[in-house]
Motif scaffolding. Structure first.
Motif, mmCIF file in Angstrom:
data_model
loop_
_atom_site.group_PDB
_atom_site.id
_atom_site.type_symbol
_atom_site.label_atom_id
_atom_site.label_comp_id
_atom_site.label_asym_id
_atom_site.label_seq_id
_atom_site.Cartn_x
_atom_site.Cartn_y
_atom_site.Cartn_z
ATOM 1 N N ALA A 137 55.554 78.543 38.028
ATOM 2 C CA ALA A 137 56.769 78.266 38.797
ATOM 3 C C ALA A 137 57.359 79.556 39.364
ATOM 4 C CB ALA A 137 57.793 77.562 37.904
ATOM 5 N N LEU A 138 57.378 80.608 38.542
ATOM 6 C CA LEU A 138 57.914 81.890 38.997
ATOM 7 C C LEU A 138 57.063 82.459 40.125
ATOM 8 C CD1 LEU A 138 59.924 84.235 38.578
ATOM 9 C CD2 LEU A 138 58.351 85.159 36.862
ATOM 10 N N ASN A 139 55.753 82.371 39.968
ATOM 11 C CA ASN A 139 54.844 82.898 40.984
ATOM 12 C C ASN A 139 54.995 82.141 42.302
ATOM 13 O OD1 ASN A 139 52.761 84.838 41.521
ATOM 14 N ND2 ASN A 139 51.332 83.139 41.669
ATOM 15 N N THR A 140 55.168 80.836 42.219
ATOM 16 C CA THR A 140 55.364 80.025 43.426
ATOM 17 C C THR A 140 56.632 80.452 44.157
ATOM 18 O OG1 THR A 140 54.227 78.144 42.402
ATOM 19 C CG2 THR A 140 55.658 77.674 44.286
ATOM 20 N N HIS A 141 57.691 80.695 43.394
ATOM 21 C CA HIS A 141 58.952 81.123 44.011
ATOM 22 C C HIS A 141 58.800 82.495 44.666
ATOM 23 C CE1 HIS A 141 63.311 81.349 44.566
ATOM 24 N NE2 HIS A 141 63.252 82.587 44.095
ATOM 25 N N LEU A 142 58.139 83.428 43.966
ATOM 26 C CA LEU A 142 58.019 84.793 44.477
ATOM 27 C C LEU A 142 57.019 84.902 45.622
ATOM 28 C CD1 LEU A 142 58.163 86.877 41.172
ATOM 29 C CD2 LEU A 142 59.946 86.587 42.896
ATOM 30 N N PHE A 147 62.750 88.907 46.149
ATOM 31 C CA PHE A 147 63.527 88.911 44.912
ATOM 32 C C PHE A 147 63.897 87.467 44.576
ATOM 33 C CE2 PHE A 147 64.326 93.020 46.965
ATOM 34 C CZ PHE A 147 63.910 93.872 45.964
ATOM 35 N N LEU A 148 64.413 87.254 43.384
ATOM 36 C CA LEU A 148 64.687 85.884 42.947
ATOM 37 C C LEU A 148 65.784 85.227 43.772
ATOM 38 C CD1 LEU A 148 64.478 86.311 39.066
ATOM 39 C CD2 LEU A 148 62.779 85.314 40.594
ATOM 40 N N ASP A 157 66.829 89.262 38.427
ATOM 41 C CA ASP A 157 65.581 90.032 38.426
ATOM 42 C C ASP A 157 65.518 90.977 37.231
ATOM 43 O OD1 ASP A 157 64.504 89.474 41.377
ATOM 44 O OD2 ASP A 157 66.650 89.845 41.513
ATOM 45 N N ALA A 158 66.686 91.530 36.872
ATOM 46 C CA ALA A 158 66.716 92.568 35.838
ATOM 47 C C ALA A 158 66.454 92.032 34.438
ATOM 48 C CB ALA A 158 68.066 93.286 35.864
ATOM 49 N N VAL A 159 66.666 90.725 34.219
ATOM 50 C CA VAL A 159 66.552 90.210 32.848
ATOM 51 C C VAL A 159 65.198 89.589 32.554
ATOM 52 C CG1 VAL A 159 69.028 89.742 32.777
ATOM 53 C CG2 VAL A 159 67.461 87.906 33.402
ATOM 54 N N LEU A 160 64.293 89.545 33.528
ATOM 55 C CA LEU A 160 62.984 88.947 33.250
ATOM 56 C C LEU A 160 62.312 89.685 32.107
ATOM 57 C CD1 LEU A 160 61.493 88.208 36.767
ATOM 58 C CD2 LEU A 160 62.256 86.564 35.074
ATOM 59 N N PRO A 161 61.759 88.968 31.135
ATOM 60 C CA PRO A 161 61.151 89.637 29.976
ATOM 61 C C PRO A 161 59.912 90.397 30.370
ATOM 62 C CG PRO A 161 60.656 87.297 29.928
ATOM 63 C CD PRO A 161 61.647 87.502 31.043
ATOM 64 N N LEU A 162 59.705 91.543 29.713
ATOM 65 C CA LEU A 162 58.524 92.369 29.944
ATOM 66 C C LEU A 162 57.733 92.425 28.652
ATOM 67 C CD1 LEU A 162 60.263 95.256 31.888
ATOM 68 C CD2 LEU A 162 59.003 93.328 32.831
ATOM 69 N N PRO A 163 56.774 91.519 28.447
ATOM 70 C CA PRO A 163 56.039 91.498 27.181
ATOM 71 C C PRO A 163 55.196 92.733 27.002
ATOM 72 C CG PRO A 163 55.046 90.003 28.765
ATOM 73 C CD PRO A 163 56.332 90.490 29.381
ATOM 74 N N SER A 164 54.946 93.084 25.740
ATOM 75 C CA SER A 164 54.142 94.264 25.428
ATOM 76 C C SER A 164 52.729 94.095 25.929
ATOM 77 C CB SER A 164 54.122 94.484 23.910
ATOM 78 O OG SER A 164 53.169 95.448 23.568
ATOM 79 N N ALA A 165 52.159 95.229 26.391
ATOM 80 C CA ALA A 165 50.781 95.189 26.875
ATOM 81 C C ALA A 165 49.778 95.265 25.735
ATOM 82 C CB ALA A 165 50.537 96.343 27.837
#
Length: 380
Positions: A137-142, A147-148, A157-165
């Motif tokens: 869903a996020l990819n479709t929007h972007l 930007f969101l 945009d600033a609060v999107l989680p950044l999971p560990s690599a």
């Protein structure tokens, strides 16, 4: 009193507020010597957050806990929270989406893998499916939005989680014990010999003469590969630059001019056309980093230095580039859109002042043109 963030190191939820603070110019300091499990159990901390959880922002007016609430507090009164009711509502929807559709499912997926919760395969599969659905869903929007919300970065945009690599280890599953194999009784020997199988008739198409495979067209060479050989070996220069740790002027700079072939290579200065827009440090650095990534197509034919100059905004961006050939390669101009964002000037090798500027940029000399360097990046 500066705002003080109470949290342990590496807490991704802290970055929601720190990103907002960087954009709006708010100073946030991390609490000194914070120890998770110790600092958050003190009476002073529990007074700020009765749950004893992090992060907590300490302000002159009082404390704020819950990461999204902290981020909203920091961004208050700025364009990060929108300029109309509909923008505010859409920003809030993406903040909730981030928390409930992405963050919650990612935590449910990753924490058991890291050993912080019980691993149950069907439950994990559910979290994975939910995460994929949210990312789709996020990819479709972007796909149709930079930007969101609106055409610039907002708090959503600033609060999107950044999971560990870091790839978590595969949890161990208890496998059922294998049942003992049954030993089959040997088949009785066949007394009569079986008739030998008759050879199958060949397909008439197999008797046709083999067809020749069409030759693959040869890949067209880069025009730069067709230039006359140069005495300068670019990889030798890159190796010298990377390996010189001391006496840089005497070793690397001197070596550069000894190697440099003005007939086979050209030197260029570049200056960003819109330096007045460089008001946020990390945005400016990311802008330059993106440019260098998109220049990867020229790595075989180029070497570059990019300097971000100044302690205070607006920051200046200047660069020095070494290209194969007498001009900037046309394929670089055509395929890297960043090129048109810079003014390009060929270095006049007869001008000692310009040659000295080349030396200073290769060396990351500071101060540069009377100002400190915020950052220096190398393309090699």
């Amino acid at each position: 009193m500066a705002l003080i963030m109470h949290s342990g190191p590496g807490n991704k939820n802290v970055y929601k507020a720190l990103i907002a603070a960087e954009y709006v110019g708010v100073d946030i300091k991390m609490a000194d010597n914070f120890q998770m499990g110790v600092s958050n159990k003190t009476p002073e901390f529990v007074k700020m957050n009765p749950m004893g959880k992090v992060p907590v922002l300490e302000t002159p007016e009082g404390s704020v806990f819950e990461s999204n609430a902290i981020a909203r507090y920091v961004a208050r009164g700025s364009s990060l929270l929108g300029s109309s009711a509909i923008e505010y509502g859409q920003i809030e929807q993406w903040i909730d989406f981030s928390s409930f559709e992405l963050d919650a499912n990612l935590r449910g997926w990753v924490l058991p893998r890291l050993g912080y919760a019980n691993y149950i395969k069907p439950v994990e599969e559910s979290y994975i499916a939910n995460t994929k659905r949210a990312l789709t869903a996020l990819n479709t929007h972007l796909a149709t939005h930079t930007f969101l919300v609106t055409g610039e970065i907002k708090q959503g945009d600033a609060v999107l989680p950044l999971p560990s690599a870091k790839k978590p280890e595969q949890p161990k599953e208890v496998k059922p014990k294998a049942e003992p194999k049954k030993v089959e009784a040997p088949k009785p020997a066949v007394e009569e010999e079986e008739e030998a199988p008759k050879p199958k008739a060949k397909n008439p198409l197999d008797l046709l003469p083999p067809t020749k495979k069409p030759e693959q067209p040869k890949e067209a060479k880069n025009p730069l590969d067709l230039l006359p050989p140069s005495k300068m070996v670019l990889d030798d220069w890159k190796r010298l630059y990377s390996n010189t740790k001391s006496n840089f002027r005497e070793v690397a700079i001197k070596g550069f001019w000894d190697m440099f072939d003005p007939e086979g290579y050209s030197l260029w200065f570049c200056t960003y056309k819109y330096n007045d827009e460089n008001t946020v440090s990390f945005v400016t650095m990311n802008k330059v980093g993106g440019f260098l990534q998109r220049m990867d197509l020229a790595r075989k034919y180029a070497f570059g230095k990019m300097l971000i100059i100044g302690n205070e905004p607006p920051f200046k961006v200047k660069g020095l580039w070494l290209f194969r050939g007498p001009e900037i390669p046309q394929f670089v101009m055509d395929e890297c859109y960043d090129m048109e964002l810079y003014e390009w000037t060929k270095v006049d090798l007869s001008d000692e002042a310009q040659k000295e500027q080349v030396n200073q940029m290769i060396e990351d000399q500071e101060p540069f043109e009377g100002e400190a360097l915020l950052d220096a990046k190398c393309f090699k």
